[in-house]
Design a protein around this motif. Sequence first.
Motif, PDB file in Angstrom:
ATOM      1  N   GLN A   1      33.874  48.870  44.901  1.00 38.85           N
ATOM      2  CA  GLN A   1      35.149  48.628  44.232  1.00 38.85           C
ATOM      3  C   GLN A   1      35.007  48.956  42.745  1.00 38.85           C
ATOM      4  O   GLN A   1      33.967  48.697  42.146  1.00 38.85           O
TER       5      GLN A   1
ATOM      6  N   ILE B   1      36.347  42.153  45.085  1.00 45.00           N
ATOM      7  CA  ILE B   1      37.244  42.442  46.195  1.00 45.00           C
ATOM      8  C   ILE B   1      37.712  41.131  46.809  1.00 45.00           C
ATOM      9  O   ILE B   1      36.943  40.159  46.877  1.00 45.00           O
TER      10      ILE B   1
ATOM     11  N   GLU C   1      39.989  41.345  52.382  1.00 40.86           N
ATOM     12  CA  GLU C   1      39.747  42.791  52.407  1.00 40.86           C
ATOM     13  C   GLU C   1      38.282  43.085  52.726  1.00 40.86           C
ATOM     14  O   GLU C   1      37.973  44.034  53.452  1.00 40.86           O
TER      15      GLU C   1
END
Length: 158
Positions: free
Chosen positions: A57, A62, A66
């Motif tokens: 990410q 995150i 997810e």
Amino acid sequence: MSEDPHGVRWLSDDEMHAWRSYIVATMRLRQRLHRELAERHDVSLTDYEVLVCVAMQPDHRIRMNELATLLGSTKSRLSHQVGRMETDGYLRRVKDPEDRRGVVAELSPEGMALLESAAPTHVEGVRAHLIDLLSTGEQAALGEAFTKVLEHLSATDT
């Protein structure tokens, strides 16, 4: 075997060979990759996979839901795993700044250091035990086949 009176489409010998080869090879491949990481870096393959997904990410954070989706994990299992990794200092769980009800997993400097240390071992293992054994065409076919399986499973998730 062929279809039986109960409507089961049994696997042919070739289909059974493909299925069993997949099952045993993936289990042994994951065991080998885990052992290499554990012996050299004291990190499990599943923890390594969490670190990779968080590090991918842009801001090294995150949302937990997810992350569970990326890992193919349940929220409950991931929560326990991230809790252990948080205790070890590799991750932090913080409130999502954009949605205060959500929780975000955030990579710590110690987690990034572990990932950077373990990544060469993991990549060497993936190459030695899978990628370098296959031709470019076989790699493409493998990628296409499992993309198809993943898309099917994602579309049929409830």
